[in-house]
Design an enzyme around this catalytic site. Structure first.
Site, PDB file in Angstrom:
ATOM      1  CE  LYS A 129     -17.036  19.968  11.863  1.00 21.38           C
ATOM      2  NZ  LYS A 129     -15.959  20.263  11.307  1.00 21.38           N
ATOM      3  CB  SER A 135      -0.766   0.058   1.220  1.00 26.83           C
ATOM      4  OG  SER A 135      -2.057   0.763   1.080  1.00 26.83           O
TER       5      SER A 135
END
Length: 287
Positions: A141, A89
């Site tokens: 949010k 990765s």
């Protein structure tokens, strides 16, 4: 004399630098790697051996290291990456910035993809009588809050984020390895593979150990491949710049008088930096 810093920087045109990235790639890793790369650039080393043994890490930190490696190559430094036990990765992300990549046949690599994970603990909170009251400025949010599942809109928003980061990752691998995008996408689905498999896919240039990678870097930079250039740390006279030019200036610059940056018990070069991190990337978008 331990903290003595020489007022000049000695150029190292016949020496090879070595940076070891060990562990998760986090903000702390990035800071130390970038410090080391600046020193390699300032000292004009002709070659860099980048040893990677990392399962990956955060996106932004991997991207900044990748960009710094490309800038170093633009200056003329020949960069060879050596994949250790695992380079997956984010380890791949920084590795493809190298001119050449060498991996052990059994190295675990790949895992090209992006992941973002959250926890839905709403049922647990309900059972123990905990309820959250949230006041927020916008509908997204409190995305990934553990007290409720994702809404469809939130899931779609996060998928766009992941897709964007994934596209950047695939593009970097394709460019760094000179492969077509569609070719990379065929194996960039999160799977892991051995170094031997990676070579067949075009992700790795050669199979071999770290010494093989060092010799390749020396060959690219027209250095003596039979001289590893490493000196015993305890044999260095830190007061004599002619014996070990700039070594302890590097120590002080890299990580506060070598605390954790250079292991004096090992046989290391004056320009070997060990970059490690025990940080956790939980809650971040990770590679």
């Amino acid at each position: 004399m331990r903290n003595m810093i020489w007022p000049w920087r000695r150029k190292s045109r016949r020496r090879m630098a070595r940076i070891v990235v060990d562990g998760p790639i986090t903000g702390a890793t990035r800071k130390r790697v970038l410090k080391a790369l600046r020193e390699v650039k300032q000292r004009e080393f002709p070659a860099l051996l980048l040893r990677i043994d990392s399962p990956g890490g955060t996106v932004g930190d991997s991207q900044e290291i990748h960009a710094a490696l490309l800038r170093l190559r633009e200056q003329g430094c020949r960069v060879v990456a050596s994949f250790g036990n695992i380079s997956a990765s984010g380890g791949v992300y920084i590795g493809v910035a190298a001119e050449k990549i060498v991996a052990n046949p059994g190295t675990i690599t790949g895992s090209i993809g992006v992941i973002l994970r959250g926890n839905d603990l709403s049922r647990v909170f309900e059972k123990i009588g905990i309820r959250f009251d949230t006041v927020k400025s916008g509908p997204f949010k409190d995305i990934l809050s553990p007290d409720r599942p994702l809404s469809d809109a939130e899931r779609a928003l996060l998928q766009e984020l992941i897709d964007s980061s994934y596209g950047q990752f695939v593009g970097v691998v394709a460019q760094g390895r000179n492969l077509e995008l569609e070719t990379v996408k065929r194996f960039a689905d999160g799977r892991v593979f051995s170094g031997e498999q990676a070579q067949a896919l075009g992700l790795v240039d050669e199979l071999g150990d770290e010494d093989h990678a060092r010799r390749l870097a020396a060959q690219l930079a027209d250095l003596d491949a039979d001289d590893d250039g490493y000196l015993e740390h305890e044999d260095c006279d830190e007061t004599d710049p002619d014996v070990h030019p700039g070594a302890f200036e590097i120590c002080d610059d890299i990580d506060n008088n070598c605390d954790g940056a250079i292991d004096g018990t090992d046989s290391v070069d004056a320009v070997t930096w060990y970059i490690d991190s025990d940080g956790d990337s939980y809650g971040d978008v990770t590679l």
